[in-house]
Design a protein around this motif. Sequence first.
Motif, PDB file in Angstrom:
ATOM      1  N   ILE A 166      -7.186   9.806  -8.988  1.00 24.64           N
ATOM      2  CA  ILE A 166      -5.756   9.531  -8.205  1.00 24.64           C
ATOM      3  C   ILE A 166      -5.422   9.811  -6.950  1.00 24.64           C
ATOM      4  O   ILE A 166      -5.249   8.990  -5.945  1.00 24.64           O
ATOM      5  CB  ILE A 166      -4.616   9.810  -9.128  1.00 24.64           C
ATOM      6  N   TRP A 167      -6.199  10.892  -6.597  1.00 26.70           N
ATOM      7  CA  TRP A 167      -6.015  11.509  -5.237  1.00 26.70           C
ATOM      8  C   TRP A 167      -7.002  10.779  -4.362  1.00 26.70           C
ATOM      9  O   TRP A 167      -6.922  10.440  -3.013  1.00 26.70           O
ATOM     10  CB  TRP A 167      -6.109  13.043  -5.056  1.00 26.70           C
ATOM     11  N   GLY A 168      -7.996  10.419  -4.949  1.00 24.72           N
ATOM     12  CA  GLY A 168      -8.895   9.656  -4.109  1.00 24.72           C
ATOM     13  C   GLY A 168      -8.718   8.376  -3.755  1.00 24.72           C
ATOM     14  O   GLY A 168      -8.646   7.744  -2.992  1.00 24.72           O
ATOM     15  N   ILE A 169      -8.041   7.684  -4.784  1.00 26.65           N
ATOM     16  CA  ILE A 169      -7.341   6.461  -4.584  1.00 26.65           C
ATOM     17  C   ILE A 169      -6.349   6.430  -3.691  1.00 26.65           C
ATOM     18  O   ILE A 169      -6.198   5.224  -2.701  1.00 26.65           O
ATOM     19  CB  ILE A 169      -7.185   5.698  -5.792  1.00 26.65           C
ATOM     20  N   LEU A 170      -5.585   7.384  -3.537  1.00 24.17           N
ATOM     21  CA  LEU A 170      -4.361   7.573  -2.763  1.00 24.17           C
ATOM     22  C   LEU A 170      -4.911   7.631  -1.391  1.00 24.17           C
ATOM     23  O   LEU A 170      -4.365   6.718  -0.649  1.00 24.17           O
ATOM     24  CB  LEU A 170      -3.408   8.836  -2.969  1.00 24.17           C
ATOM     25  N   LEU A 216       0.789  -1.277  -0.122  1.00 23.60           N
ATOM     26  CA  LEU A 216      -0.120  -0.045  -0.172  1.00 23.60           C
ATOM     27  C   LEU A 216       1.107   1.335   0.080  1.00 23.60           C
ATOM     28  O   LEU A 216       0.648   2.342  -0.738  1.00 23.60           O
ATOM     29  CB  LEU A 216      -0.874  -0.165   1.315  1.00 23.60           C
ATOM     30  N   LEU A 217       1.899   1.299   0.798  1.00 18.55           N
ATOM     31  CA  LEU A 217       2.904   2.212   0.815  1.00 18.55           C
ATOM     32  C   LEU A 217       3.491   2.664  -0.559  1.00 18.55           C
ATOM     33  O   LEU A 217       3.513   3.782  -1.029  1.00 18.55           O
ATOM     34  CB  LEU A 217       3.902   2.149   1.843  1.00 18.55           C
ATOM     35  N   THR A 218       3.985   1.571  -1.156  1.00 19.72           N
ATOM     36  CA  THR A 218       4.426   1.789  -2.569  1.00 19.72           C
ATOM     37  C   THR A 218       3.382   2.414  -3.613  1.00 19.72           C
ATOM     38  O   THR A 218       3.717   3.274  -4.398  1.00 19.72           O
ATOM     39  CB  THR A 218       4.833   0.429  -3.056  1.00 19.72           C
ATOM     40  N   ASN A 219       2.273   1.723  -3.455  1.00 17.63           N
ATOM     41  CA  ASN A 219       1.139   2.435  -4.163  1.00 17.63           C
ATOM     42  C   ASN A 219       0.711   3.932  -4.041  1.00 17.63           C
ATOM     43  O   ASN A 219       0.781   4.770  -4.781  1.00 17.63           O
ATOM     44  CB  ASN A 219      -0.306   1.636  -4.114  1.00 17.63           C
ATOM     45  N   ILE A 220       0.845   4.328  -2.793  1.00 17.25           N
ATOM     46  CA  ILE A 220       0.767   5.773  -2.440  1.00 17.25           C
ATOM     47  C   ILE A 220       1.803   6.760  -3.073  1.00 17.25           C
ATOM     48  O   ILE A 220       1.506   7.608  -3.636  1.00 17.25           O
ATOM     49  CB  ILE A 220       0.533   5.892  -0.769  1.00 17.25           C
ATOM     50  N   THR A 274      -8.319  -4.700  -1.473  1.00 18.18           N
ATOM     51  CA  THR A 274      -6.938  -4.309  -1.627  1.00 18.18           C
ATOM     52  C   THR A 274      -6.235  -4.558  -3.094  1.00 18.18           C
ATOM     53  O   THR A 274      -5.988  -3.752  -3.706  1.00 18.18           O
ATOM     54  CB  THR A 274      -5.628  -4.914  -0.601  1.00 18.18           C
ATOM     55  N   LEU A 275      -6.927  -5.508  -3.434  1.00 15.91           N
ATOM     56  CA  LEU A 275      -6.474  -6.049  -5.086  1.00 15.91           C
ATOM     57  C   LEU A 275      -7.360  -5.204  -5.769  1.00 15.91           C
ATOM     58  O   LEU A 275      -6.490  -4.569  -6.619  1.00 15.91           O
ATOM     59  CB  LEU A 275      -6.962  -7.650  -5.083  1.00 15.91           C
ATOM     60  N   ILE A 276      -8.482  -4.966  -5.608  1.00 19.82           N
ATOM     61  CA  ILE A 276      -9.176  -3.869  -6.531  1.00 19.82           C
ATOM     62  C   ILE A 276      -8.704  -2.693  -6.631  1.00 19.82           C
ATOM     63  O   ILE A 276      -8.256  -2.289  -7.810  1.00 19.82           O
ATOM     64  CB  ILE A 276     -10.510  -4.037  -6.042  1.00 19.82           C
ATOM     65  N   VAL A 277      -8.230  -2.157  -5.389  1.00 25.70           N
ATOM     66  CA  VAL A 277      -7.739  -0.511  -5.445  1.00 25.70           C
ATOM     67  C   VAL A 277      -6.335  -0.833  -6.091  1.00 25.70           C
ATOM     68  O   VAL A 277      -5.860   0.134  -6.784  1.00 25.70           O
ATOM     69  CB  VAL A 277      -7.589  -0.410  -3.892  1.00 25.70           C
ATOM     70  N   SER A 278      -5.568  -1.934  -5.750  1.00 25.97           N
ATOM     71  CA  SER A 278      -4.263  -1.937  -6.598  1.00 25.97           C
ATOM     72  C   SER A 278      -4.366  -2.070  -8.127  1.00 25.97           C
ATOM     73  O   SER A 278      -3.759  -1.420  -8.919  1.00 25.97           O
ATOM     74  CB  SER A 278      -3.549  -3.163  -6.191  1.00 25.97           C
ATOM     75  N   LEU A 279      -5.496  -2.789  -8.695  1.00 29.48           N
ATOM     76  CA  LEU A 279      -5.660  -2.935  -9.927  1.00 29.48           C
ATOM     77  C   LEU A 279      -6.025  -1.662 -10.692  1.00 29.48           C
ATOM     78  O   LEU A 279      -5.783  -1.120 -11.542  1.00 29.48           O
ATOM     79  CB  LEU A 279      -6.818  -3.892 -10.307  1.00 29.48           C
ATOM     80  N   LEU A 280      -6.814  -0.752  -9.771  1.00 29.63           N
ATOM     81  CA  LEU A 280      -7.495   0.724 -10.147  1.00 29.63           C
ATOM     82  C   LEU A 280      -6.422   1.544 -10.239  1.00 29.63           C
ATOM     83  O   LEU A 280      -6.111   2.451 -10.977  1.00 29.63           O
ATOM     84  CB  LEU A 280      -8.466   1.148  -9.237  1.00 29.63           C
ATOM     85  N   THR A 281      -5.083   1.302  -9.314  1.00 30.62           N
ATOM     86  CA  THR A 281      -3.972   1.975  -9.167  1.00 30.62           C
ATOM     87  C   THR A 281      -3.220   1.908 -10.477  1.00 30.62           C
ATOM     88  O   THR A 281      -2.916   2.842 -11.206  1.00 30.62           O
ATOM     89  CB  THR A 281      -3.253   1.824  -8.134  1.00 30.62           C
ATOM     90  N   ASN A 282      -2.849   0.616 -10.848  1.00 36.80           N
ATOM     91  CA  ASN A 282      -2.101   0.506 -12.138  1.00 36.80           C
ATOM     92  C   ASN A 282      -3.124   0.980 -13.391  1.00 36.80           C
ATOM     93  O   ASN A 282      -2.487   1.623 -14.094  1.00 36.80           O
ATOM     94  CB  ASN A 282      -2.058  -0.983 -12.478  1.00 36.80           C
ATOM     95  N   ILE A 283      -4.336   0.848 -13.226  1.00 31.61           N
ATOM     96  CA  ILE A 283      -5.099   1.589 -14.571  1.00 31.61           C
ATOM     97  C   ILE A 283      -4.978   2.870 -14.827  1.00 31.61           C
ATOM     98  O   ILE A 283      -4.617   3.821 -15.768  1.00 31.61           O
ATOM     99  CB  ILE A 283      -6.429   0.980 -14.408  1.00 31.61           C
ATOM    100  N   LEU A 284      -5.206   3.580 -13.314  1.00 32.34           N
ATOM    101  CA  LEU A 284      -5.186   4.998 -13.378  1.00 32.34           C
ATOM    102  C   LEU A 284      -3.896   5.578 -13.597  1.00 32.34           C
ATOM    103  O   LEU A 284      -3.636   6.624 -14.462  1.00 32.34           O
ATOM    104  CB  LEU A 284      -5.550   5.597 -12.080  1.00 32.34           C
TER     105      LEU A 284
END
Length: 596
Positions: free
Chosen positions: A257-261, A230-234, A291-301
């Motif tokens: 992106i800020w929302g997902i962050l 999570l820290l890496t994604n942030i 967490t997985l869904i959020v990580s996937l959204l992170t990559n897509i965004l």
Amino acid sequence: MGLVLLLASCSTRIESAPPFSIFPNKDYTPEQAWAIADTIPEYRIEFNPGITRDQWWLGTSITNNSDSIQELLFVPNNPHINRILVFEDQSSLPKFELGDFQSFEKRPFIDRDLVIPITLPPASTKKYLILLDKVGETFHIQPELVDFQTFYQMKSDDTLIMGLILGWMCIIFIFSIFFAIELKTWTGAIYGAYVFSISLWLATHWGLTFQYLWPSQVDWVAMARPFFNLLTNILILLLVVKFFPPKTTGKFTAKLIWGILFIQLGLLLAILFPIGILENIDFKVSFLQFTLIVSLLTNILLIFYSYQQWKANVPLAGYYLIGIAFLALFGIVLQLNQKILPMGLPHYLVDFGSAFGLLGETGIITAAFAKRASIFKKEKEQLTIEILEKEKQVADQLIQVQEDERQRLGRDLHDSIGGMLASLFIKTESISDKYPNVPLGEFKQLIEQSIQEARSLSHNLTPHHLEENGLENVLKQQIGLLRQKYPIDFNFYFQINSPINKSLQLILYRISNELLQNIVKHAHAQEALLSIAEQDGKIELIAEDDGKGIDQTSTSQGIGIKNIRERVNYLKGNLTLETNQSGTTITIIIPLHAEL
């Protein structure tokens, strides 16, 4: 090299994979589990149920066909199993107990992976039943059964790859700190924090942090991987929006992106300050899936936002687009394989796939930072040039104002004061003729001296014939006047063959005249030298006297020296002052073709 070792190891390790049976634990006793295991054929060599809600019983038979005792190692190839109980030959009591729920030093075999030592008598077969607890987490095993020599060879290969990857990340981290200092921007620091965080995630993923950093912190072991993930994604989200502020396009995406962050920041705080959500299996599974869904959204965004910036021709956006897409490809495939859609990927790819993706991503993003540093350097150089040009313009204007003022004062001295003194001298002559008995000789002499001084001052202020007569002749004339007025033996040397523009001649005249005035007024010298010579594309001006020297401890060395230094600095030259009680030597070096 890493890819070569990866392919080579994958091809050789399949041969060491022991077949096994596996079934979920429904609160079975060891006796019940033994009975069930005997009914299930051992044909699997790999197992990946994704996120599991069950414990699993693994059954396998190991045969020693040799005539000697065989020492083997059973390696599940998953360093993050919470608890492992090993039963041997229908036993109801575990022979070994190991896992992340126990401190590292309690393992029966010290290694980053969970390794089970096995001893087989000659010409024998032993059955093993292993209870594997990975409830509420992703579960993937691809066991290997190897002897000690093969094991240490495998670990040598693994260590080499991990060392290369972590060494690369250390280099990238050092570069990021350099970029932060060089660019004087937070993006470099954020990138450094991202590299550091993802390096810790890799080390945790490989089981190295449990072995070397927190071997007794069993509560933290289970939280470390999701925390660093999570820290890496942030940090990567923060890096992208800071590196490419949405000035022209992507403003809505940036808000997402800020929302997902902030969502991931909330998940991070939930891990750091547990409120019981991870103790319930259903909540834990839901938390992991979310967490997985959020990580996937992170990559897509990240990919979409970088694409928007690239389409808008934002500088360096293409680097981020390629780098993030490179990592996202590995990340999405591995996430799907582990948690949603098992693809049967070999454990070696599961262990090192993200690392190889990171090698590409960090290399490309570091190239973007290097490019930005290069652009920043060029912009800084261009700004420096513009500032210097502006300073030069201001200095030119100041010098021109000074010269205009000098010329005005020179004209006033010559035309006004000089004319008045000349008229006064004529009147004195007339009075002397009319009244010969009146003693006016001393008065007339003072008037003549005043006229001479006014002419000298006017000449110094406005060297009218500098362009026509040249610097050498004007200085000769000036030194000749000084010889007449002061009891100093002046020596003059001039040797410049290259043409000098008018502005440089004027400045050299001003400097020379200032030096000469300092000698006659302050040095109390008997002999002095002024030398101006051309040497190696530079002009060397030396003023030397045998006077009393200059007081170096004085807070001020006089306005004259200060003016000279300013003029020399303006010409990009340098001034050296050597002085003692026996005299003073001032050496000035000026570029022959100084920009004026």
